[in-house]
Design a protein around this motif. Structure first.
Motif, PDB file in Angstrom:
ATOM      1  N   THR A   1     -33.444 -41.874  14.051  1.00  0.00           N
ATOM      2  CA  THR A   1     -33.243 -40.568  13.184  1.00  0.00           C
ATOM      3  C   THR A   1     -34.635 -40.434  12.558  1.00  0.00           C
ATOM      4  O   THR A   1     -34.721 -39.212  12.200  1.00  0.00           O
ATOM      5  CB  THR A   1     -32.276 -41.051  12.142  1.00  0.00           C
ATOM      6  OG1 THR A   1     -30.893 -41.362  12.701  1.00  0.00           O
ATOM      7  CG2 THR A   1     -31.949 -39.705  10.936  1.00  0.00           C
ATOM      8  N   ALA A   2     -35.255 -41.508  11.974  1.00  0.00           N
ATOM      9  CA  ALA A   2     -36.659 -41.079  11.346  1.00  0.00           C
ATOM     10  C   ALA A   2     -37.633 -40.266  12.403  1.00  0.00           C
ATOM     11  O   ALA A   2     -38.111 -39.467  12.202  1.00  0.00           O
ATOM     12  CB  ALA A   2     -37.244 -42.524  11.314  1.00  0.00           C
TER      13      ALA A   2
ATOM     14  N   LEU B   1     -36.552 -36.781  12.356  1.00  0.00           N
ATOM     15  CA  LEU B   1     -36.760 -36.134  11.173  1.00  0.00           C
ATOM     16  C   LEU B   1     -38.236 -35.754  11.273  1.00  0.00           C
ATOM     17  O   LEU B   1     -38.833 -34.521  10.844  1.00  0.00           O
ATOM     18  CB  LEU B   1     -36.597 -37.171   9.980  1.00  0.00           C
ATOM     19  CG  LEU B   1     -35.127 -37.247   9.566  1.00  0.00           C
ATOM     20  CD1 LEU B   1     -35.181 -38.270   8.496  1.00  0.00           C
ATOM     21  CD2 LEU B   1     -34.527 -35.865   9.067  1.00  0.00           C
ATOM     22  N   LEU B   2     -39.044 -36.637  11.918  1.00  0.00           N
ATOM     23  CA  LEU B   2     -40.769 -36.421  11.964  1.00  0.00           C
ATOM     24  C   LEU B   2     -41.065 -35.383  12.918  1.00  0.00           C
ATOM     25  O   LEU B   2     -41.863 -34.637  12.721  1.00  0.00           O
ATOM     26  CB  LEU B   2     -41.577 -37.858  12.305  1.00  0.00           C
ATOM     27  CG  LEU B   2     -41.405 -38.756  11.276  1.00  0.00           C
ATOM     28  CD1 LEU B   2     -41.805 -40.199  11.882  1.00  0.00           C
ATOM     29  CD2 LEU B   2     -42.088 -38.499   9.957  1.00  0.00           C
TER      30      LEU B   2
ATOM     31  N   GLY C   1     -40.614 -35.836   6.333  1.00  0.00           N
ATOM     32  CA  GLY C   1     -41.247 -37.148   6.486  1.00  0.00           C
ATOM     33  C   GLY C   1     -40.805 -38.242   5.316  1.00  0.00           C
ATOM     34  O   GLY C   1     -41.135 -39.424   5.614  1.00  0.00           O
TER      35      GLY C   1
ATOM     36  N   ALA D   1     -38.061 -39.933   6.244  1.00  0.00           N
ATOM     37  CA  ALA D   1     -38.146 -40.789   7.591  1.00  0.00           C
ATOM     38  C   ALA D   1     -39.026 -42.055   7.362  1.00  0.00           C
ATOM     39  O   ALA D   1     -38.655 -43.195   7.774  1.00  0.00           O
ATOM     40  CB  ALA D   1     -38.929 -40.014   8.485  1.00  0.00           C
TER      41      ALA D   1
ATOM     42  N   LEU E   1     -37.648 -45.739   8.386  1.00  0.00           N
ATOM     43  CA  LEU E   1     -38.418 -46.522   9.250  1.00  0.00           C
ATOM     44  C   LEU E   1     -38.636 -48.128   8.863  1.00  0.00           C
ATOM     45  O   LEU E   1     -38.613 -49.114   9.327  1.00  0.00           O
ATOM     46  CB  LEU E   1     -39.907 -46.095   9.600  1.00  0.00           C
ATOM     47  CG  LEU E   1     -39.977 -44.868  10.612  1.00  0.00           C
ATOM     48  CD1 LEU E   1     -41.472 -44.089  10.961  1.00  0.00           C
ATOM     49  CD2 LEU E   1     -39.719 -45.536  12.048  1.00  0.00           C
TER      50      LEU E   1
ATOM     51  N   ALA F   1     -43.022 -42.349  16.575  1.00  0.00           N
ATOM     52  CA  ALA F   1     -43.559 -41.893  15.254  1.00  0.00           C
ATOM     53  C   ALA F   1     -45.048 -41.435  14.987  1.00  0.00           C
ATOM     54  O   ALA F   1     -45.322 -40.241  14.457  1.00  0.00           O
ATOM     55  CB  ALA F   1     -43.187 -42.924  14.265  1.00  0.00           C
TER      56      ALA F   1
ATOM     57  N   TYR G   1     -47.754 -44.560   7.627  1.00  0.00           N
ATOM     58  CA  TYR G   1     -46.721 -45.394   8.608  1.00  0.00           C
ATOM     59  C   TYR G   1     -47.640 -46.507   9.373  1.00  0.00           C
ATOM     60  O   TYR G   1     -47.140 -47.520   9.427  1.00  0.00           O
ATOM     61  CB  TYR G   1     -46.119 -44.520   9.577  1.00  0.00           C
ATOM     62  CG  TYR G   1     -45.436 -43.519   9.046  1.00  0.00           C
ATOM     63  CD1 TYR G   1     -44.473 -44.059   8.251  1.00  0.00           C
ATOM     64  CD2 TYR G   1     -45.303 -42.104   9.072  1.00  0.00           C
ATOM     65  CE1 TYR G   1     -43.568 -43.148   7.498  1.00  0.00           C
ATOM     66  CE2 TYR G   1     -44.413 -41.100   8.373  1.00  0.00           C
ATOM     67  CZ  TYR G   1     -43.753 -41.579   7.733  1.00  0.00           C
ATOM     68  OH  TYR G   1     -42.942 -40.839   7.057  1.00  0.00           O
TER      69      TYR G   1
END
Length: 432
Positions: A126-127, A130-131, A160, A163, A167, A207, A223
């Motif tokens: 899902t992260a 979203l990114l 983000g 996200a 993450l 990511a 990240y």
């Protein structure tokens, strides 16, 4: 004094500081004290007292300093945004309400945050989704060369920010399950097997690729730093950090030569921050950074005073574009000086200290890594944006946690705060 009573006293002190800040700005604007300006402070205090009641009922053993620290940072941001544009302050106040509602929902309805571990792969994917949203045609919004925002009709948000939280949850769960294998490794050089390291690289690598595609280099740095911090805490192996830093250096070198956006940011940073040479494009690409450095230097030691800085033109526009978002730290440094700017940094340091203290006291791996990841995310994000605004590192377009104007950022930060308080409550219950 009990933990919750200590929290309430600290929140009331935050409320007094907020009232003083709004009053100072209004006096600078109108030369009088207004009940309207004080209503902002009263509304702010009422919101956080309501949040305190939620914590008192649901998390009685939670850390007593995190909520007041989040409140004080939010108050600094609201006061400065009110000084820049009262209409923006009203909107930010509404987003604070939304953030505290999200905070309360998580605290009340997520009975045990450790259940998130069951859904770590879903949350990781899902992260990435979203990114990737800002790269979707007709959805993404480009600002300063980066596709950070997504628009649905009149609603614009930055996926983000959410996200980042997902993450961290994924990394906490995955590293907890595989920390022993990753720590020991296999073979002569104690390398991790692809079976155990592969899924981690797939999620994290996906990511990074998405962030590269959207030109969100600030998010990529954030990240990457969170990933290395959590990996080192989980395995205690410096070779992972060394290899990671080496890969980062190679990637940064390649991006500098391949991506004009990165090359431009680095050139501006070198010309306007370290040498301030005649090559500094003060009236073009480097205008923001040059004005930011002028604003910070003009603040002196104690600043010009709230409402007294040279931030707005005669027409009411800001001298520094995006002052209320990317460059709000420069505004704080000019009006509160070196003392105020250092005080803001100290607030983040204390917040990180409380977060890492929670991690040290946690007995289970998931709680420990979750607290480390959430705390590192907030601390690293604050360092990246403050470092960029002051010229310490190349400028990136991310927000200052709790302080900058932005709905997505403030809501995501209150989610981080809620999760940290839940971990703290669980840790203190076990240790009591």
């Amino acid at each position: 004094m009990t933990l919750r009573n200590r929290e309430l006293v600290n929140l009331l002190l935050v409320g007094l500081l907020t009232a003083a800040g709004f009053t100072a700005v209004y006096i600078a604007r109108q030369d009088v004290v207004s009940a309207g300006s004080l209503s902002y402070a009263a509304f702010f205090v009422a919101l956080f007292v309501a949040a305190h009641v939620v914590v008192r009922l649901a998390l009685p053993f939670a850390d007593p300093f995190l909520l007041p620290l989040g409140g004080l940072l939010t108050a600094v941001g609201l006061t400065m945004i009110y000084r820049i544009d009262p209409n923006l302050a009203l909107r930010q106040g509404l987003w604070v309400v939304v953030g505290l509602v999200a905070f309360a929902v998580i605290v009340v309805f997520l009975r045990d945050y450790r259940t998130l571990d069951r859904y770590k792969y879903i949350l990781g994917l899902t992260a990435i989704f979203l990114l990737a949203l800002p790269a979707v045609p007709h959805l993404g919004r480009t600002i300063n060369g980066a596709n950070l925002l997504v628009g649905f009709g009149g609603l614009v948000f930055q996926p983000g920010e959410f996200a980042k939280v997902l993450l961290v949850v994924f990394l906490a769960g995955y590293l907890r399950d595989n920390r022993e294998v990753l720590s020991v490794g296999s073979g002569r050089y104690r390398l991790p097997s692809p079976k155990h390291f592969g899924p981690l690289l797939v999620i994290w690598g996906g990511a990074m690729l998405v962030l590269f595609q959207t030109n969100d280099l600030g998010g990529g740095l954030l990240y990457f730093s969170i990933f290395l911090a959590m990996l080192w805490v989980a395995t205690a192996r410096w070779p992972y950090v060394a290899v990671g830093l080496g890969l980062f250096a190679v990637g940064a070198y390649a991006l500098y030569h391949v991506t004009p956006h990165v090359r431009e940011r680095v050139s501006i940073w070198l010309d306007c921050s370290w040498t301030f040479s005649n090559a500094c494009p003060v009236y073009k690409e480097g205008y923001q950074l040059a004005q930011s450095i002028y604003a910070i230097s003009g603040g002196g030691f104690f600043g010009r005073g709230l409402g007294q800085g040279v931030l707005l033109t005669a027409e009411g526009k800001t001298y520094i574009p995006y002052l209320e978002t990317d460059f709000i730290y420069a505004a704080i440094a000019q009006e509160l000086g070196l003392a105020g700017a250092a005080g803001l940094i100290l607030l983040y340091v204390v917040f990180c200290y409380r977060g890492f203290r929670i991690a040290l006291q946690a007995s289970d791996g998931f709680s420990k890594l979750l607290a480390v990841g959430l705390t590192a995310a907030l601390g690293i994000q604050a360092f990246i944006i403050m470092g960029g605004v002051t010229g310490l590192i190349p400028l990136t377009g991310i927000t200052l946690p709790f302080v900058s104007y932005g709905g997505s950022s403030i809501v995501a930060n209150f989610i981080v705060l809620g999760l940290l308080l839940m971990v703290s409550d669980h840790v203190n219950r076990d240790n009591s």
